[in-house]
Write an enzyme that holds these catalytic residues in place. Structure first.
Site, mmCIF file in Angstrom:
data_model
loop_
_atom_site.group_PDB
_atom_site.id
_atom_site.type_symbol
_atom_site.label_atom_id
_atom_site.label_comp_id
_atom_site.label_asym_id
_atom_site.label_seq_id
_atom_site.Cartn_x
_atom_site.Cartn_y
_atom_site.Cartn_z
ATOM 1 N N HIS A 6 83.833 90.921 35.251
ATOM 2 C CA HIS A 6 83.782 90.882 33.783
ATOM 3 C C HIS A 6 84.164 89.481 33.328
ATOM 4 O O HIS A 6 85.341 89.176 33.091
ATOM 5 C CB HIS A 6 84.732 91.945 33.215
ATOM 6 N N HIS A 34 80.146 97.226 27.551
ATOM 7 C CA HIS A 34 81.479 97.184 26.971
ATOM 8 C C HIS A 34 81.676 98.486 26.201
ATOM 9 O O HIS A 34 80.814 98.864 25.390
ATOM 10 C CB HIS A 34 81.613 96.024 25.992
ATOM 11 N N GLU A 76 86.898 99.179 24.073
ATOM 12 C CA GLU A 76 87.734 97.980 23.921
ATOM 13 C C GLU A 76 88.484 98.137 22.601
ATOM 14 O O GLU A 76 89.692 98.303 22.580
ATOM 15 C CB GLU A 76 86.871 96.709 23.930
ATOM 16 N N ASP A 94 87.222 88.087 31.441
ATOM 17 C CA ASP A 94 86.565 88.168 30.128
ATOM 18 C C ASP A 94 86.170 86.774 29.604
ATOM 19 O O ASP A 94 85.080 86.304 29.905
ATOM 20 C CB ASP A 94 87.452 88.917 29.125
ATOM 21 N N ASP A 95 87.025 86.118 28.831
ATOM 22 C CA ASP A 95 86.712 84.810 28.237
ATOM 23 C C ASP A 95 87.881 83.859 28.489
ATOM 24 O O ASP A 95 88.651 83.540 27.573
ATOM 25 C CB ASP A 95 86.471 84.978 26.731
HETATM 26 N N1 ADE Z 1 81.747 88.796 24.115
HETATM 27 C C1 ADE Z 1 82.556 87.971 24.783
HETATM 28 N N2 ADE Z 1 83.731 88.563 25.032
HETATM 29 C C2 ADE Z 1 83.666 89.809 24.518
HETATM 30 C C3 ADE Z 1 84.549 90.901 24.455
HETATM 31 N N3 ADE Z 1 85.772 90.868 24.971
HETATM 32 N N4 ADE Z 1 84.133 92.017 23.826
HETATM 33 C C4 ADE Z 1 82.927 92.074 23.290
HETATM 34 N N5 ADE Z 1 82.050 91.078 23.331
HETATM 35 C C5 ADE Z 1 82.411 89.944 23.938
HETATM 36 ZN ZN ZN Z 2 83.846 91.147 27.731
#
Ligand code: ADE
Ligand code: ZN
Length: 328
Positions: free
Chosen positions: A16, A196, A199, A279-280
């Site tokens: 992810h 996703h 969340e 994730d990011d």
């Molecule tokens: N795009 C990038 N990161 C994300 C996340 N955590 N949830 C949804 N879309 C995303």
């Molecule tokens: Zn994500």
């Protein structure tokens, strides 16, 4: 202390990670200059802006804005290369990487430019860092299903470079059911499916991703904890969850049910197939090892827990069985 060394060295599969979410401010400014784009602020002010987010949307606004520096094939190559270098440092051996083509095609960057740059980056990464990488095309759920279908059609000449499709962006108000048709088309093309879900959205988003989209993994999924029935079903169906501790904390997803700490422990205690991911990472304060460290700290995980989580991740990859066995 020795657990920290164990985390650094243990082989990992990253399931992810949004490639756009690995765009560090330094690279952002380098690409802006190369492309003649004038950015507001400095590297340091952009780092500051990434310190806190109110919620998912607050983060997404900044994430999409930052993508404006990505224009040429070389930019996507450099982005991928920078990520794989960091992943190699974190002992990642397999990475199934999300990309958001619509973020770029909407700005007039051709689909080919995006996919060719990313794919070339993966090939380079396999040669130089020995990371087995693949791409998962994510549809932006705040856009329409017709736009997702258009994107899938653009991807058709490149199916050899994509292993699956996913669904990301703002969750609440954009349920999985909105994308039933495009996911059915993707499955008919032989693509794997993830989404996703859970969340910020409730358990019904997870149920929808499984039943309507036929997702094989759930990205995040932490909100399943509010439904015992759903938890039992996820356990029985052996659905892996790609959990992202730092993301949950930074986006204040964790706060509502889990007092701000990562919910990894509660998920493990229920017998769920937890994996830990980034994730990011350029926005949330760290790559995959930092996510393990955070979870260990919040949940008092043992080396055995870390091992099981890593094994869950290799098991949850879309590698062909013979290749998967090599890592297990
Ligand atoms: N795009 C990038 N990161 C994300 C996340 N955590 N949830 C949804 N879309 C995303
Ligand atoms: Zn994500």
């Amino acid at each position: 202390q020795s657990l920290l060394y164990y985390i650094e060295d243990i082989p990992k599969a990253e399931l992810h990670i949004h490639i756009e979410g690995t765009l560090e401010p330094e690279l952002m400014f380098k690409l802006a200059e190369r492309n003649g784009i004038k950015l507001e602020g400095t590297v340091s002010s952009h780092k500051d802006r990434r310190q806190t987010f109110k919620n998912l949307q607050d983060f997404l606004d900044l994430y999409y804005e930052a993508c404006s520096v990505l224009k040429e094939e070389e930019d996507f190559f450099d982005l991928m290369n920078a990520y794989l270098q960091k992943a190699a440092h974190d002992s990642v051996l397999v990475a199934e990487i999300f990309f958001d083509p619509q973020t770029h095609t909407e700005r007039g960057v051709p689909f080919e430019t995006v996919i060719n740059g990313l794919h070339r980056g993966l090939c380079h990464g396999y040669q130089h860092y020995n990371i087995k990488g693949s791409l998962i095309l994510c549809f932006l759920r705040h856009l329409s299903e017709d736009e997702a279908i258009k994107t899938l059609k653009e991807a058709m000449p490149h199916l050899d470079k994509i292993i699956g499709v996913g669904l990301d962006s703002g969750e609440v108000g954009n349920p999985p059911e909105k994308f039933e048709k495009v996911f059915s088309m993707a499955r008919d093309l032989g693509l794997q499916v993830v989404a996703h879900a859970g969340e910020e959205g409730g358990p019904e988003y997870i149920t929808g991703a499984l039943d309507c989209l036929k997702a094989k993994r759930i990205d995040h999924g932490v909100q399943c904890l509010s439904s015992d029935e759903l938890v039992s079903s996820l356990v029985a169906r052996k659905i892996p969850l790609t959990v992202c501790p730092l993301s949950n904390i930074k986006l204040q997803v964790a706060s509502r049910y889990f007092n701000g700490a990562s919910p990894v422990k509660q998920l493990l205690d229920k017998g769920l197939l937890v994996t830990i991911n980034s994730d990011d990472p350029a926005y949330f304060g760290g790559y995959i090892n930092a996510n393990f460290v955070q979870a260990v700290k919040d949940c008092k995980l043992t080396a055995k827990d870390v091992f099981n989580i890593c094994r869950n991740a290799f098991n949850a990859t879309f590698l062909p069985l013979v290749e998967k066995e090599y890592y297990l």
